[in-house]
Design a protein around this motif. Sequence first.
Motif, PDB file in Angstrom:
ATOM      1  N   UNK A  46       0.903  -1.284   0.110  1.00 37.55           N
ATOM      2  CA  UNK A  46       0.162  -0.029  -0.469  1.00 37.55           C
ATOM      3  C   UNK A  46       1.156   0.989  -0.464  1.00 37.55           C
ATOM      4  N   UNK A  47       2.085   0.958   0.456  1.00 35.10           N
ATOM      5  CA  UNK A  47       3.541   2.191   0.490  1.00 35.10           C
ATOM      6  C   UNK A  47       3.224   2.804  -1.353  1.00 35.10           C
ATOM      7  N   UNK A  48       2.935   1.428  -1.768  1.00 36.04           N
ATOM      8  CA  UNK A  48       3.173   2.398  -3.371  1.00 36.04           C
ATOM      9  C   UNK A  48       1.904   2.357  -4.112  1.00 36.04           C
ATOM     10  N   UNK A  49       0.840   2.993  -3.674  1.00 33.26           N
ATOM     11  CA  UNK A  49      -0.354   3.393  -4.149  1.00 33.26           C
ATOM     12  C   UNK A  49      -0.197   5.229  -3.616  1.00 33.26           C
ATOM     13  N   UNK A  50      -0.423   6.068  -3.614  1.00 36.02           N
ATOM     14  CA  UNK A  50      -1.134   7.461  -3.361  1.00 36.02           C
ATOM     15  C   UNK A  50      -0.155   8.226  -3.686  1.00 36.02           C
ATOM     16  N   UNK A  51      -0.160   9.512  -3.301  1.00 41.37           N
ATOM     17  CA  UNK A  51       1.022  10.652  -3.193  1.00 41.37           C
ATOM     18  C   UNK A  51       2.022  10.045  -3.366  1.00 41.37           C
ATOM     19  N   UNK A  52       3.699   9.698  -3.341  1.00 43.57           N
ATOM     20  CA  UNK A  52       4.605   9.902  -2.987  1.00 43.57           C
ATOM     21  C   UNK A  52       5.022  10.666  -2.174  1.00 43.57           C
ATOM     22  N   UNK A  67       5.343  12.229 -14.122  1.00 42.86           N
ATOM     23  CA  UNK A  67       4.842  10.751 -13.475  1.00 42.86           C
ATOM     24  C   UNK A  67       5.696  11.719 -11.956  1.00 42.86           C
ATOM     25  N   UNK A  68       4.979  11.432 -10.376  1.00 42.02           N
ATOM     26  CA  UNK A  68       5.947  11.455  -9.376  1.00 42.02           C
ATOM     27  C   UNK A  68       5.527  10.194  -9.053  1.00 42.02           C
ATOM     28  N   UNK A  69       6.990   9.786  -9.095  1.00 38.39           N
ATOM     29  CA  UNK A  69       7.888   7.979  -7.915  1.00 38.39           C
ATOM     30  C   UNK A  69       8.693   8.135  -7.171  1.00 38.39           C
ATOM     31  N   UNK A  70       9.068   7.439  -6.751  1.00 35.93           N
ATOM     32  CA  UNK A  70       9.701   6.991  -5.530  1.00 35.93           C
ATOM     33  C   UNK A  70      11.371   6.136  -6.421  1.00 35.93           C
ATOM     34  N   UNK A 127       8.551   6.880   0.836  1.00 42.87           N
ATOM     35  CA  UNK A 127       9.644   6.326  -0.281  1.00 42.87           C
ATOM     36  C   UNK A 127      10.063   5.831  -0.063  1.00 42.87           C
ATOM     37  N   UNK A 128      10.993   5.832   2.042  1.00 48.16           N
ATOM     38  CA  UNK A 128      11.901   5.115   2.863  1.00 48.16           C
ATOM     39  C   UNK A 128      10.825   3.632   2.914  1.00 48.16           C
ATOM     40  N   UNK A 129       9.800   3.655   3.224  1.00 42.30           N
ATOM     41  CA  UNK A 129       8.755   2.972   3.663  1.00 42.30           C
ATOM     42  C   UNK A 129       8.462   1.570   2.875  1.00 42.30           C
ATOM     43  N   UNK A 130       8.353   1.992   1.781  1.00 41.17           N
ATOM     44  CA  UNK A 130       8.292   1.324   0.538  1.00 41.17           C
ATOM     45  C   UNK A 130       9.458  -0.114   0.517  1.00 41.17           C
ATOM     46  N   UNK A 160      20.508   3.471   3.678  1.00 40.11           N
ATOM     47  CA  UNK A 160      19.309   4.608   3.620  1.00 40.11           C
ATOM     48  C   UNK A 160      20.349   5.531   4.046  1.00 40.11           C
ATOM     49  N   UNK A 161      21.438   5.236   5.324  1.00 35.92           N
ATOM     50  CA  UNK A 161      22.542   5.609   5.059  1.00 35.92           C
ATOM     51  C   UNK A 161      23.698   6.364   3.572  1.00 35.92           C
ATOM     52  N   UNK A 162      23.717   5.874   2.793  1.00 34.47           N
ATOM     53  CA  UNK A 162      24.576   5.754   1.617  1.00 34.47           C
ATOM     54  C   UNK A 162      23.722   6.290   1.171  1.00 34.47           C
ATOM     55  N   UNK A 163      22.998   5.804   0.466  1.00 36.35           N
ATOM     56  CA  UNK A 163      21.828   6.208  -0.469  1.00 36.35           C
ATOM     57  C   UNK A 163      20.633   6.575  -0.518  1.00 36.35           C
ATOM     58  N   UNK A 164      19.403   7.207  -0.090  1.00 38.08           N
ATOM     59  CA  UNK A 164      18.587   6.767   0.386  1.00 38.08           C
ATOM     60  C   UNK A 164      16.987   6.720  -0.940  1.00 38.08           C
ATOM     61  N   UNK A 165      15.911   6.375  -0.438  1.00 34.95           N
ATOM     62  CA  UNK A 165      14.501   6.916  -1.848  1.00 34.95           C
ATOM     63  C   UNK A 165      14.924   8.373  -1.583  1.00 34.95           C
ATOM     64  N   UNK A 166      14.217   8.459  -3.123  1.00 35.60           N
ATOM     65  CA  UNK A 166      13.819   9.933  -2.670  1.00 35.60           C
ATOM     66  C   UNK A 166      12.805  10.206  -3.728  1.00 35.60           C
ATOM     67  N   UNK A 167      11.391  11.319  -4.042  1.00 38.81           N
ATOM     68  CA  UNK A 167      10.528  11.671  -4.498  1.00 38.81           C
ATOM     69  C   UNK A 167      11.258  11.301  -6.199  1.00 38.81           C
ATOM     70  N   UNK A 168      10.964  11.461  -6.825  1.00 40.85           N
ATOM     71  CA  UNK A 168      11.472  11.645  -8.349  1.00 40.85           C
ATOM     72  C   UNK A 168      10.939  12.067  -9.565  1.00 40.85           C
TER      73      UNK A 168
END
Length: 271
Positions: free
Chosen positions: A88-94, A185-188, A99-102, A166-174
């Motif tokens: 469910x973390x993948x659905x909805x506005x990121x 398109x807003x994606x993680x 993005x981190x929890x996904x 998460x320390x080196x290169x965590x996910x982010x909004x793109x």
Amino acid sequence: MEQCMKCPDDKYTNLQQTHCLHRTVSFLAYKDPLGIALVCMNLFFSTLTVLVLVTSVKYKDTPIVKANNHILSYILLISLVSCFLCSLFFIGHPNQATCILQQTTFGVFFTVAVSTHTVLAKTTVVMAFKLTTPGRRMRGMLASGAPNLVILICTLFQFVFCAIWLVISPPFIDRDIQSEHGKTVIICNKGSVTAFLFVLVYLGSLSLGSFTVAFLAKNLPDRFNEARFLTFSMLVFCSVWITYLPVYHSTRGKVMVVVEVFSILASSVGC
């Protein structure tokens, strides 16, 4: 040509290439047909797994539940519910939190489920029948808390991998302005692709180990035929994620998110 100008990233040119128009924002929303279908599948399988868990707890004193190591069964069922819900973390506005929890919830909960498969039910039977004789030390280990320790250690390794990620290169909004014309398109973005692949490889190694052990035990007497179901389960899991990698890298935009959510649901159902 003397007055030609490039549209900024939040705009796109019209067909006549005379004006810049504002892009519409797009993401896999809950109200989209695909989003609704994925959520319904998620809730259905989550509810079904919870019902199995409640039934197992209610009849925990019956021979069937006891024979299947009810503690490990509870761990597996709870982890599977968590695997379904993490999609469910993948659905909805990121946003940054989702993005981190996904990726972290996906990696950790699936590790718990797969490592539980490795030691659950009669995968341990292959050790009891092939490596030991009744009364030996290995049988005592199987009856003790050693299986729970294996699950804890396997999960701890994955947790450390995710923490390093998460320390080196965590996910982010793109923002993807290439995949759909006139839309942003807003994606993680997963950040470190290497770290993401490392998480998948670790999961693949665990599932391959579980599949191998279960396959070796598939010809045991009928009362130990859980190994056959575990073999099929891990075969489905491995098939889904082997198929996922090329499909994922050949898609873009919202379709890429749909592919990942569907892979999570399919592999969870297989488990």
